[in-house]
Design a protein around this motif. Structure first.
Motif, PDB file in Angstrom:
ATOM      1  N   PRO A  29       0.831  -1.210   0.000  1.00 22.65           N
ATOM      2  CA  PRO A  29       0.000   0.000   0.000  1.00 22.65           C
ATOM      3  C   PRO A  29       0.864   1.258   0.000  1.00 22.65           C
ATOM      4  O   PRO A  29       1.927   1.311   0.624  1.00 22.65           O
ATOM      5  CB  PRO A  29      -0.801  -0.122   1.293  1.00 22.65           C
ATOM      6  N   ALA A  30       0.382   2.277  -0.680  1.00 20.17           N
ATOM      7  CA  ALA A  30       1.123   3.536  -0.785  1.00 20.17           C
ATOM      8  C   ALA A  30       0.149   4.690  -0.949  1.00 20.17           C
ATOM      9  O   ALA A  30      -0.979   4.517  -1.421  1.00 20.17           O
ATOM     10  CB  ALA A  30       2.083   3.500  -1.979  1.00 20.17           C
ATOM     11  N   LEU A  31       0.597   5.872  -0.531  1.00 14.62           N
ATOM     12  CA  LEU A  31       0.041   7.109  -1.055  1.00 14.62           C
ATOM     13  C   LEU A  31       0.881   7.467  -2.276  1.00 14.62           C
ATOM     14  O   LEU A  31       2.078   7.177  -2.319  1.00 14.62           O
ATOM     15  CB  LEU A  31       0.100   8.238  -0.026  1.00 14.62           C
ATOM     16  N   TYR A  32       0.269   8.106  -3.253  1.00 16.16           N
ATOM     17  CA  TYR A  32       0.979   8.414  -4.495  1.00 16.16           C
ATOM     18  C   TYR A  32       1.079   9.920  -4.681  1.00 16.16           C
ATOM     19  O   TYR A  32       0.056  10.628  -4.654  1.00 16.16           O
ATOM     20  CB  TYR A  32       0.259   7.780  -5.686  1.00 16.16           C
ATOM     21  N   VAL A  33       2.296  10.400  -4.818  1.00 15.70           N
ATOM     22  CA  VAL A  33       2.530  11.800  -5.166  1.00 15.70           C
ATOM     23  C   VAL A  33       2.353  11.929  -6.672  1.00 15.70           C
ATOM     24  O   VAL A  33       2.981  11.199  -7.446  1.00 15.70           O
ATOM     25  CB  VAL A  33       3.937  12.262  -4.738  1.00 15.70           C
TER      26      VAL A  33
END
Length: 444
Positions: free
Chosen positions: A94-98
């Motif tokens: 899981p990641a937040l994406y810039v």
């Protein structure tokens, strides 16, 4: 735009396993992207995207098949097929994406994640436009069948633009917060980089470090957001959450969050095409209620006349509404509505800022009372591109009603008061490209 009071929780943006195109399995990343579904309005635009690459995302967001249910089933089947073929693959963690968009002097950066859904009464996510039920139903059916958020909404919040630090340093790093997380991420090599045919470059980075995620969460939890683009999809998220009991992936929706103190958005108008109203009939019906003048073309010059008429009226405006009609090969500037007509047709209860909006007067006075045009897809098409609106009006023998954009501060003021504008009143941008990262609800 910080959330007042310490007791109310603000924005909660969670990481997710992004579903992304595998570059080796498509012609190019640019060729599989698309504008948001509601911007792809012309059949030739749809065909252009479908033929750009056999895996263009438009085959998921605007599937073509006979019948309402068949379209959505086709999209779900296509999505499953692409995953099975390895055209789309989930990121390992899981990641937040810039997400960065750049074109000339325009630079926009924000965070893509799964935003916890909140009901309107909590005041955490503020809509500013009404929605059309039939579009919400269409988007809901598509999301049910695909079990996916196929394109992010565009939401804005007002940080200090430099992180949370008192020094407000240009890097944002000293102050911390979501802005600092973004600025650190863009120093690394991106997950993907592509330039679409409109000349906009797009880059994406994954943020997976637990400290970075915690820093962004602590910052965003102190803010509320304005829906800049995606009201129908937000209403769809809320509808589908209500259909699924208990906690789960339907409790969140895919969004792009942009701090407009750091990266201001552009606000443009959305224009109307009245299919069944010829310009001659539209102009004739205005006699005695609005001033109508022919203005010189070409289109950019006529739009300058509209801007001058709109801006000369000042703000707040009293009877200062202005529109440009096109479709008969010429341009007609419509302004100076009769005050008595406005008093009879515009509801007196809402705030002055709402009652004097061009969109309010267009819908309550012109469409409903003067032209008697129903606000339904059979009669009105909403078009973002001004040249396309004029071209279609001329081709169909209808009337294009060209609008002047609303100022962002007016939108925020009304949203904070809980007042929604007429549907399709604004177009914030740049909008995120569809197809760079998807969210499968089956992945959690």
């Amino acid at each position: 735009m910080s959330t007042p009071g310490p007791a109310r929780e603000g924005l909660r943006l969670s990481p997710f396993r992004g579903l992304r195109y595998v570059p080796d399995r498509v012609g190019s990343l640019a060729a599989v992207t698309s504008p948001p579904y509601d911007v792809v309005i012309r059949p030739d635009g749809l065909r252009h995207l479908e033929t750009a690459d056999p895996h263009n995302i438009v085959r998921l967001i605007l599937p073509q098949a006979a019948g309402f249910a068949s379209r959505h089933r086709k999209a779900a089947e296509t999505l499953r097929h692409w995953q099975a073929e390895g055209v789309l693959a989930a990121d390992p963690e899981p990641a937040l994406y810039v997400y960065e968009q750049r074109s000339g002097d325009l630079l926009q950066r924000g965070l893509i994640g799964a935003l916890r859904l909140s009901p309107p009464e909590e005041g955490i996510v503020l809509p500013h436009e009404d929605v059309m039920p039939e579009i919400v139903e269409d988007r809901a059916a598509l999301m049910r069948e695909t079990a996916a958020n196929l394109e992010p909404l565009l939401l804005t919040y007002r940080g200090n633009g430099k992180g949370n630090g008192a020094d407000g340093g240009a890097s944002g790093g000293a102050g911390g917060g979501a802005t600092a997380v973004i600025e650190r991420a863009v120093q690394r090599s991106p997950l993907l980089s592509t330039t679409t045919e409109d000349g906009v470059s797009h880059r994406l980075w994954a943020v997976t470090d637990s400290a970075d995620l915690a820093e962004a969460d602590a910052d965003l939890s102190g803010h509320q957001a304005l829906i800049a683009d995606g009201h129908h999809r937000w209403a769809t998220y809320l509808r589908l959450r209500a259909e699924h009991a208990g906690p789960g992936p339907w409790d969140s929706g895919l969004v792009l969050l942009v701090d407009t103190a750091r990266y201001p958005l552009r606000v443009r108008a959305i224009h109307r095409l009245l299919h069944r109203l010829p310009v001659t009939d539209a102009v004739a019906a205005l006699e005695g209620s609005f001033r109508v003048r022919k203005v010189d073309g070409p289109l950019p010059r006529a739009l300058d006349s509209l801007a001058a008429a709109s801006e000369a009226s000042g703000a707040p405006r009293t009877g200062g509404n202005a529109y440009l009609l096109a479709g008969d090969g010429g341009f007609h500037l419509v302004d100076r509505p009769d005050p008595g007509l406005l008093a009879r047709t515009v509801p007196a209860g809402p705030p002055e800022a709402w009652r004097t909006l061009d969109a309010t007067v267009l819908h309550t006075t012109l469409l409903e009372h003067v032209w008697q045009v129903p606000d339904s897809p059979d009669h009105i098409l909403y078009i973002h591109d001004v040249a396309a609106a004029v071209e279609q009006a001329e081709r169909r023998g209808g009337t294009a009603v060209l609008m002047h954009p609303v100022r962002e501060e007016v939108v925020r003021e009304l949203a904070q008061q809980g007042v929604t504008m007429p549907r399709k009143s604004t177009s914030f941008g740049p909008k995120p490209a569809t197809g760079l990262v998807l969210r499968s609800l089956e992945l959690g």
